[in-house]
Design a protein around this motif. Structure first.
Motif, PDB file in Angstrom:
ATOM      1  N   PHE A  17      57.380 -51.705  17.320  1.00 19.77           N
ATOM      2  CA  PHE A  17      56.595 -50.600  16.756  1.00 19.77           C
ATOM      3  C   PHE A  17      57.415 -49.781  15.747  1.00 19.77           C
ATOM      4  O   PHE A  17      58.502 -49.295  16.067  1.00 19.77           O
ATOM      5  CB  PHE A  17      56.119 -49.645  17.847  1.00 19.77           C
ATOM      6  N   VAL A  18      56.867 -49.646  14.548  1.00 23.11           N
ATOM      7  CA  VAL A  18      57.475 -48.810  13.505  1.00 23.11           C
ATOM      8  C   VAL A  18      56.411 -47.809  13.074  1.00 23.11           C
ATOM      9  O   VAL A  18      55.255 -48.199  12.837  1.00 23.11           O
ATOM     10  CB  VAL A  18      57.878 -49.645  12.266  1.00 23.11           C
ATOM     11  N   TYR A  70      46.289 -61.881  14.167  1.00 27.63           N
ATOM     12  CA  TYR A  70      47.469 -61.247  13.550  1.00 27.63           C
ATOM     13  C   TYR A  70      48.734 -61.998  13.985  1.00 27.63           C
ATOM     14  O   TYR A  70      49.587 -62.340  13.157  1.00 27.63           O
ATOM     15  CB  TYR A  70      47.556 -59.763  13.941  1.00 27.63           C
ATOM     16  N   LYS A  90      51.875 -64.178  11.963  1.00 29.90           N
ATOM     17  CA  LYS A  90      53.322 -63.955  12.090  1.00 29.90           C
ATOM     18  C   LYS A  90      54.028 -65.182  12.694  1.00 29.90           C
ATOM     19  O   LYS A  90      55.176 -65.463  12.358  1.00 29.90           O
ATOM     20  CB  LYS A  90      53.594 -62.675  12.895  1.00 29.90           C
ATOM     21  N   CYS A 123      49.623 -55.076  -7.893  1.00 25.98           N
ATOM     22  CA  CYS A 123      49.276 -56.474  -7.602  1.00 25.98           C
ATOM     23  C   CYS A 123      48.464 -56.531  -6.308  1.00 25.98           C
ATOM     24  O   CYS A 123      48.863 -55.956  -5.301  1.00 25.98           O
ATOM     25  CB  CYS A 123      50.566 -57.301  -7.448  1.00 25.98           C
ATOM     26  N   ASP A 124      47.327 -57.206  -6.371  1.00 29.75           N
ATOM     27  CA  ASP A 124      46.590 -57.501  -5.144  1.00 29.75           C
ATOM     28  C   ASP A 124      47.013 -58.901  -4.711  1.00 29.75           C
ATOM     29  O   ASP A 124      46.656 -59.905  -5.344  1.00 29.75           O
ATOM     30  CB  ASP A 124      45.076 -57.442  -5.376  1.00 29.75           C
ATOM     31  N   GLY A 151      54.404 -54.640  -1.025  1.00 27.27           N
ATOM     32  CA  GLY A 151      53.907 -53.633  -0.083  1.00 27.27           C
ATOM     33  C   GLY A 151      54.797 -52.410  -0.053  1.00 27.27           C
ATOM     34  O   GLY A 151      55.111 -51.866   1.008  1.00 27.27           O
ATOM     35  N   ILE A 204      59.436 -59.734   6.193  1.00 29.04           N
ATOM     36  CA  ILE A 204      59.236 -58.769   7.279  1.00 29.04           C
ATOM     37  C   ILE A 204      58.149 -59.356   8.170  1.00 29.04           C
ATOM     38  O   ILE A 204      56.965 -59.345   7.833  1.00 29.04           O
ATOM     39  CB  ILE A 204      58.851 -57.364   6.763  1.00 29.04           C
ATOM     40  N   ALA A 217      54.744 -56.955   2.388  1.00 26.20           N
ATOM     41  CA  ALA A 217      53.316 -56.610   2.456  1.00 26.20           C
ATOM     42  C   ALA A 217      52.650 -57.371   3.593  1.00 26.20           C
ATOM     43  O   ALA A 217      52.894 -58.567   3.785  1.00 26.20           O
ATOM     44  CB  ALA A 217      52.626 -56.934   1.139  1.00 26.20           C
ATOM     45  N   THR A 250      54.305 -46.142  10.792  1.00 27.42           N
ATOM     46  CA  THR A 250      53.857 -46.308   9.398  1.00 27.42           C
ATOM     47  C   THR A 250      52.335 -46.146   9.402  1.00 27.42           C
ATOM     48  O   THR A 250      51.756 -45.700  10.391  1.00 27.42           O
ATOM     49  CB  THR A 250      54.200 -47.723   8.865  1.00 27.42           C
ATOM     50  N   GLU A 251      51.693 -46.608   8.339  1.00 29.15           N
ATOM     51  CA  GLU A 251      50.227 -46.578   8.297  1.00 29.15           C
ATOM     52  C   GLU A 251      49.619 -47.773   9.035  1.00 29.15           C
ATOM     53  O   GLU A 251      48.398 -47.909   9.126  1.00 29.15           O
ATOM     54  CB  GLU A 251      49.754 -46.570   6.830  1.00 29.15           C
ATOM     55  N   ARG A 298      48.840 -52.487  -4.162  1.00 32.72           N
ATOM     56  CA  ARG A 298      47.601 -52.183  -4.904  1.00 32.72           C
ATOM     57  C   ARG A 298      47.551 -50.721  -5.330  1.00 32.72           C
ATOM     58  O   ARG A 298      47.061 -50.396  -6.381  1.00 32.72           O
ATOM     59  CB  ARG A 298      46.379 -52.507  -4.030  1.00 32.72           C
ATOM     60  N   PRO A 352      60.187 -56.700  13.481  1.00 31.90           N
ATOM     61  CA  PRO A 352      60.210 -55.388  14.131  1.00 31.90           C
ATOM     62  C   PRO A 352      59.199 -55.258  15.260  1.00 31.90           C
ATOM     63  O   PRO A 352      58.150 -55.907  15.255  1.00 31.90           O
ATOM     64  CB  PRO A 352      59.807 -54.417  12.998  1.00 31.90           C
ATOM     65  N   SER A 385      54.118 -49.440  -1.315  1.00 35.04           N
ATOM     66  CA  SER A 385      53.403 -48.168  -1.483  1.00 35.04           C
ATOM     67  C   SER A 385      53.440 -47.319  -0.215  1.00 35.04           C
ATOM     68  O   SER A 385      53.046 -46.146  -0.250  1.00 35.04           O
ATOM     69  CB  SER A 385      51.943 -48.424  -1.888  1.00 35.04           C
ATOM     70  N   SER A 386      53.891 -47.881   0.909  1.00 32.74           N
ATOM     71  CA  SER A 386      53.978 -47.073   2.133  1.00 32.74           C
ATOM     72  C   SER A 386      54.935 -47.723   3.126  1.00 32.74           C
ATOM     73  O   SER A 386      55.423 -48.838   2.901  1.00 32.74           O
ATOM     74  CB  SER A 386      52.596 -46.900   2.774  1.00 32.74           C
TER      75      SER A 386
HETATM   76  N1  LIG Z   1      54.510 -50.856  11.650  1.00 33.57           N
HETATM   77  C1  LIG Z   1      54.755 -51.724  12.615  1.00 33.57           C
HETATM   78  O1  LIG Z   1      54.730 -51.373  13.821  1.00 33.57           O
HETATM   79  C2  LIG Z   1      55.096 -53.149  12.277  1.00 33.57           C
HETATM   80  C3  LIG Z   1      55.619 -53.948  13.302  1.00 33.57           C
HETATM   81  C4  LIG Z   1      55.955 -55.267  13.021  1.00 33.57           C
HETATM   82  C5  LIG Z   1      55.784 -55.775  11.755  1.00 33.57           C
HETATM   83  N2  LIG Z   1      55.259 -54.977  10.780  1.00 33.57           N
HETATM   84  C6  LIG Z   1      55.079 -55.582   9.437  1.00 33.57           C
HETATM   85  O2  LIG Z   1      55.727 -54.773   8.489  1.00 33.57           O
HETATM   86  C7  LIG Z   1      55.135 -54.983   7.214  1.00 33.57           C
HETATM   87  C8  LIG Z   1      54.907 -53.642   6.524  1.00 33.57           C
HETATM   88  O3  LIG Z   1      53.953 -52.906   7.263  1.00 33.57           O
HETATM   89  P1  LIG Z   1      54.050 -51.326   7.489  1.00 33.57           P
HETATM   90  O4  LIG Z   1      54.247 -51.119   8.938  1.00 33.57           O
HETATM   91  O5  LIG Z   1      55.006 -50.707   6.552  1.00 33.57           O
HETATM   92  O6  LIG Z   1      52.539 -50.921   7.189  1.00 33.57           O
HETATM   93  P2  LIG Z   1      51.874 -50.072   6.004  1.00 33.57           P
HETATM   94  O7  LIG Z   1      52.485 -48.716   5.928  1.00 33.57           O
HETATM   95  O8  LIG Z   1      50.410 -50.172   6.252  1.00 33.57           O
HETATM   96  O9  LIG Z   1      52.260 -50.888   4.684  1.00 33.57           O
HETATM   97  C9  LIG Z   1      51.644 -52.098   4.341  1.00 33.57           C
HETATM   98  C10 LIG Z   1      51.918 -52.393   2.881  1.00 33.57           C
HETATM   99  O10 LIG Z   1      51.305 -53.662   2.550  1.00 33.57           O
HETATM  100  C11 LIG Z   1      50.613 -53.512   1.328  1.00 33.57           C
HETATM  101  N3  LIG Z   1      49.497 -54.433   1.209  1.00 33.57           N
HETATM  102  C12 LIG Z   1      48.505 -54.675   2.098  1.00 33.57           C
HETATM  103  N4  LIG Z   1      47.589 -55.496   1.568  1.00 33.57           N
HETATM  104  C13 LIG Z   1      48.000 -55.780   0.311  1.00 33.57           C
HETATM  105  C14 LIG Z   1      47.471 -56.553  -0.761  1.00 33.57           C
HETATM  106  N5  LIG Z   1      46.299 -57.195  -0.648  1.00 33.57           N
HETATM  107  N6  LIG Z   1      48.153 -56.617  -1.913  1.00 33.57           N
HETATM  108  C15 LIG Z   1      49.318 -55.944  -2.074  1.00 33.57           C
HETATM  109  N7  LIG Z   1      49.870 -55.201  -1.091  1.00 33.57           N
HETATM  110  C16 LIG Z   1      49.211 -55.111   0.072  1.00 33.57           C
HETATM  111  C17 LIG Z   1      50.129 -52.074   1.328  1.00 33.57           C
HETATM  112  O11 LIG Z   1      49.921 -51.612  -0.010  1.00 33.57           O
HETATM  113  P3  LIG Z   1      48.503 -51.267  -0.688  1.00 33.57           P
HETATM  114  O12 LIG Z   1      47.543 -50.918   0.417  1.00 33.57           O
HETATM  115  O13 LIG Z   1      48.825 -50.131  -1.601  1.00 33.57           O
HETATM  116  O14 LIG Z   1      48.148 -52.520  -1.430  1.00 33.57           O
HETATM  117  C18 LIG Z   1      51.321 -51.351   1.950  1.00 33.57           C
HETATM  118  O15 LIG Z   1      52.259 -51.020   0.950  1.00 33.57           O
HETATM  119  C19 LIG Z   1      53.870 -55.806   7.463  1.00 33.57           C
HETATM  120  O16 LIG Z   1      54.113 -57.152   7.120  1.00 33.57           O
HETATM  121  C20 LIG Z   1      53.653 -55.672   8.953  1.00 33.57           C
HETATM  122  O17 LIG Z   1      52.956 -56.784   9.499  1.00 33.57           O
HETATM  123  C21 LIG Z   1      54.914 -53.676  11.006  1.00 33.57           C
END
Ligand SMILES: NC(=O)c1ccc[n+]([C@@H]2O[C@H](COP(=O)([O-])OP(=O)(O)OC[C@H]3O[C@@H](n4cnc5c(N)ncnc54)[C@H](OP(=O)(O)O)[C@@H]3O)[C@@H](O)[C@H]2O)c1
Length: 252
Positions: A193-194, A159, A163, A65-66, A19, A144, A94, A196-197, A44, A191, A21-22
């Motif tokens: 709230f972060v 969700y 976790k 990779c998916d 994961g 993560i 991811a 991100t997307e 992906r 974490p 890509s963002s």
């Molecule tokens: N942001 C928050 O507030 C927060 C809080 C607690 C925990 N988290 C956790 O932090 C982690 C990262 O999330 P983020 O906040 O950085 O969100 P994000 O910006 O949406 O990033 C999610 C990443 O997961 C990848 N992903 C999703 N489905 C996938 C698939 N089928 N195959 C391969 N890659 C896949 C996406 O890549 P592609 O779409 O390019 O495949 C993207 O790179 C997650 O596990 C999330 O649950 C986030």
């Protein structure tokens, strides 16, 4: 945030970040590369990964990779083995959430959440552990996770279930590794709230996402990269198990 300069370099280590890509994964990939690791960045959206590799001063290798597809995961690990010798540090980052309540949500979306957040994380872990054991590497597995592994926000039952499962497989793996006398470490980072997307994907609405991140100063991806750096550069006898990281003003 550091331990010692000697412990700091990750030169000669290969890190796989899922994961990348963002958001958090992208920042973690950049950080590990800046510490000297050869980083394989998977997701992906290959164009995003290629951009990340091009702009990074460190060594970042994009890999499409998916993670919903177990055969793609197997192919990914074969590629890393062939090109980099194997994974020394695995960051299972991811993951995604969608607002899909238990009373009315779409089961196909629940399945995808479970597939990426739990099953892919566990499959990647298994491949990485086999690789580490075969090479006698004292590697590190990082998940993560989320504060949602520790409480259930309204409407987020599924969700949170994914976790909570990550919390279980973290402790389960730790016990298996210790029983096997392995030096491999396992760490979960949870974490709040972060920015991100994530929130836009969760709500399916950019305004709701912006409101989430405007309430108070939330975490940035670099804050989680700091936590990853801290745990991964700790001395070999120190294993951080679950690190809860909140924005200071987040109440739950
Ligand atoms: N942001 C928050 O507030 C927060 C809080 C607690 C925990 N988290 C956790 O932090 C982690 C990262 O999330 P983020 O906040 O950085 O969100 P994000 O910006 O949406 O990033 C999610 C990443 O997961 C990848 N992903 C999703 N489905 C996938 C698939 N089928 N195959 C391969 N890659 C896949 C996406 O890549 P592609 O779409 O390019 O495949 C993207 O790179 C997650 O596990 C999330 O649950 C986030």
């Amino acid at each position: 945030m550091s331990h010692s300069l000697a412990a700091h370099s990750l030169a000669d280590r290969c890190a796989l970040v899922t994961g990348a890509s963002s958001g958090i994964g992208r920042e973690v990939a950049r950080r590990l590369a800046s510490l000297g690791a050869r980083v394989v960045a998977c997701a992906r959206r290959y164009d995003r990964l290629a951009e990340l590799a091009a702009e990074s001063e460190g060594s970042i290798h994009p890999a499409r990779c998916d993670l919903r597809d177990l055969s793609e995961i197997e192919a990914l690990f074969s590629e890393v083995r062939a090109e980099h010798g194997g994974v020394d540090i695995l960051v299972n980052n991811a993951g995604f959430g969608h607002k899909q309540p238990l009373m009315s949500g779409e089961p196909a979306v629940w399945r995808d959440m479970l597939a990426v957040n739990v099953l892919a994380l566990s499959a990647c872990t298994r491949h990485a552990v086999v690789d580490m054991q075969a090479r006698g590497v004292a590697g590190h597995i990082l998940h993560i996770s989320s504060l949602s592994a520790h409480r259930v926000p309204g409407g987020s039952g599924m969700y949170s279930a994914t976790k909570f499962a990550v919390r279980s497989v973290t402790e389960g793996l730790r016990q298996e590794l210790r029983d096997a006398g392995s030096p491999i470490r396992v760490t979960s980072i949870s974490p709040g709230f972060v920015e991100t997307e994530f929130a836009e994907n969760y709500h399916g609405d950019p305004d709701a996402a912006a409101a989430t991140y405007r309430r108070y100063p939330v975490l940035q991806p670099r804050d989680i990269a700091d936590a990853v750096e801290f745990t991964v550069t700790a001395p070999a006898h120190v294993e951080y198990h679950d690190l809860l990281v909140r924005p200071t003003q987040q109440s739950s």
